[in-house]
Design a protein around this motif. Structure first.
Motif, PDB file in Angstrom:
ATOM      1  N   ALA A  50       0.840  -1.193   0.000  1.00  0.00           N
ATOM      2  CA  ALA A  50       0.000   0.000   0.000  1.00  0.00           C
ATOM      3  C   ALA A  50       0.877   1.245   0.000  1.00  0.00           C
ATOM      4  N   PHE A  51       0.425   2.256  -0.687  1.00  0.00           N
ATOM      5  CA  PHE A  51       1.185   3.501  -0.760  1.00  0.00           C
ATOM      6  C   PHE A  51       0.398   4.632  -0.101  1.00  0.00           C
ATOM      7  N   ILE A  52       1.040   5.284   0.856  1.00  0.00           N
ATOM      8  CA  ILE A  52       0.409   6.424   1.521  1.00  0.00           C
ATOM      9  C   ILE A  52       1.047   7.701   1.018  1.00  0.00           C
ATOM     10  N   ASN A  53       0.253   8.512   0.382  1.00  0.00           N
ATOM     11  CA  ASN A  53       0.727   9.800  -0.107  1.00  0.00           C
ATOM     12  C   ASN A  53       0.374  10.851   0.950  1.00  0.00           C
ATOM     13  N   LEU A  54       1.404  11.263   1.690  1.00  0.00           N
ATOM     14  CA  LEU A  54       1.150  12.183   2.801  1.00  0.00           C
ATOM     15  C   LEU A  54       0.818  13.582   2.310  1.00  0.00           C
ATOM     16  N   LYS A  55       1.181  13.849   1.062  1.00  0.00           N
ATOM     17  CA  LYS A  55       0.922  15.169   0.502  1.00  0.00           C
ATOM     18  C   LYS A  55      -0.556  15.329   0.141  1.00  0.00           C
TER      19      LYS A  55
ATOM     20  N   GLN B 274      -3.355   4.197  -1.294  1.00  0.00           N
ATOM     21  CA  GLN B 274      -3.683   3.319  -2.414  1.00  0.00           C
ATOM     22  C   GLN B 274      -3.477   1.867  -2.003  1.00  0.00           C
TER      23      GLN B 274
ATOM     24  N   LYS C  35      -8.077   4.844  -1.926  1.00  0.00           N
ATOM     25  CA  LYS C  35      -8.228   4.426  -3.322  1.00  0.00           C
ATOM     26  C   LYS C  35      -7.954   2.933  -3.398  1.00  0.00           C
TER      27      LYS C  35
ATOM     28  N   LEU D 158       1.098   0.643  10.317  1.00  0.00           N
ATOM     29  CA  LEU D 158       1.537   2.030  10.234  1.00  0.00           C
ATOM     30  C   LEU D 158       2.284   2.470  11.478  1.00  0.00           C
TER      31      LEU D 158
ATOM     32  N   TYR E 204       4.252   1.666   2.505  1.00  0.00           N
ATOM     33  CA  TYR E 204       5.264   2.710   2.605  1.00  0.00           C
ATOM     34  C   TYR E 204       4.587   4.055   2.434  1.00  0.00           C
TER      35      TYR E 204
ATOM     36  N   LEU F  93       5.246   8.331   1.573  1.00  0.00           N
ATOM     37  CA  LEU F  93       6.146   9.380   1.111  1.00  0.00           C
ATOM     38  C   LEU F  93       5.512  10.719   1.474  1.00  0.00           C
TER      39      LEU F  93
END
Ligand code: GTP
Ligand code: MG
Lengths: 201, 140
Positions: A2-7, A12, A73, A200, B8, B10
């Motif tokens: 999973a990808f966490i976009n902190l911005k 995802q 997402k 997390l 992960y 970013l």
């Protein structure tokens, strides 16, 4: 993976529908696509052979509202169930966060269900994972066959065959009629989100 | 094949930095779209000349699958990997470049740009992106 976009505060997540050939994985996604079309802005992607069998994968992305301020997402994939397509099946598993195992309730598919689950374990181990680590939900599909006079496996038998050790959530379903398709999805999303939350911190 | 990351994250800083790198080194005239994805098919950063003209989610999923398939073919014929991954169209072409083990840089470009020039630019961008990812996700 999973990808966490902190911005953009977006997560995802990849969920894969696994199971024996002709078990109803693609039918699950088709039902979801038709039901949720208005909310999904993109088309469903399918890579099929002529006979409607999945050759590589089906792909359906969907937004899911917010959890704790993060937009979720979800990317749904199906694998090709046919035994001969193991190389591509394994590729689709790459980076999987949650699994739905679509088992076929037809009596004569009993062995295929068991073999497919063993194959899943084998393919996961190539990525250093195992069935107990990845969130999973079972779907005992094609329950409607019983009404059409086609013998189906009792749920207890399917539980004993497939879910006896894992004790994962399981639903009886008919992907063709849309029965419990959304429930299955909600359950796997919930379990996957829970697991990710634990990882997390 | 080992897939060690489960999850992960970013942050703004890294994402902005990668966005700037892609914009400055690769997003030349004639480049229609640049997209950094991970091997699970997630989109990490994307830049488009005109927004919403193509389905980049599908593109990311298919690219990750395609890359995996081509890599497996390489192994079957005894190669570690193919160094050039490129599909040429009449008007638009697509180029793939691996970044570390888990990421893929996709570039969609028109006839105005030669493949040689594009590869140079991709290599430059890839080097810089790799550093950021490595610093942020640990050296893997
Ligand atoms: N009766 C009944 N038929 C179903 C159900 N779900 C799927 N089918 C039928 O089973 C067949 C195979 O369904 P698919 O969804 O293509 O199966 P799949 O698991 O994607 O198969 P592969 O792509 O080969 O792995 C189709 O003819 C479907 O209409 C169900 O709940 N009940
Ligand atoms: Mg299918």
């Amino acid at each position: 993976m999973a990808f966490i976009n902190l911005k953009t505060k977006e997560v995802q997540v990849k969920i894969v529908y696994y199971g024996p050939g002709r078990g109803g994985k693609t039918t699950n996604l088709e039902y979801l696509y038709n039901r949720l079309k208005d909310h999904i802005k993109t088309e469903m992607v399918t890579i099929k052979t002529q006979g409607d069998r999945t050759l590589f994968f089906d792909f359906l992305p969907m937004g899911l509202g917010e959890i704790k301020g993060y937009h979720i997402k979800i990317q749904l994939y199906t694998v090709p169930g046919q035994v001969k397509y193991n190389a591509t099946r394994k590729l689709v598993l790459m980076g999987v966060d949650g699994l739905v195992f679509v088992a076929d309730s037809a009596v004569d598919r009993r062995k295929q269900n068991i073999d497919s689950l063993a194959n899943l374990q084998e393919n996961l181990s190539a990525y250093g994972k195992n069935l107990f680590e990845v969130p999973m939900v079972f779907q005992y599909n094609k329950r409607d066959l019983a009404e059409k006079g086609i013998p189906v496996l009792p749920v207890e038998v399917m539980e004993a065959d497939l879910n006896h050790k894992l004790k994962a959530p399981a639903f009886e379903a008919s992907a063709l009629e849309g029965k419990n398709v959304i429930k299955t999805l909600k359950e796997i999303i919930f379990n996957t989100a829970l697991t990710l939350e634990h990882q997390l911190v | 094949m080992e897939d060690s990351i489960l999850i992960y994250a970013l942050g703004q800083e890294e994402l902005d930095a990668m966005n700037a790198i892609l914009k400055d080194t690769l997003f030349e005239d004639g480049v229609h779209c640049v997209c950094l994805i991970d091997m699970a098919g997630n989109i990490v950063v994307s830049l488009e000349r005109e927004e919403n003209t193509r389905d980049i989610h599908a593109l990311a999923a298919l690219s990750a699958g395609n890359f995996g398939a081509v890599n497996s073919m390489a192994k079957i014929i005894g190669e570690q990997e193919f160094s050039l991954l490129f599909h040429k169209g009449d008007n638009v072409s697509i180029h793939f470049s691996k970044v570390l083990e888990d990421f893929l840089l996709i570039t969609i470009f028109g006839q105005e740009i030669s493949l040689g020039f594009l590869r140079l630019k991709v290599a430059e961008a890839t080097d810089k992106i790799r550093e950021i990812l490595r610093a942020s996700l640990g050296s893997r």
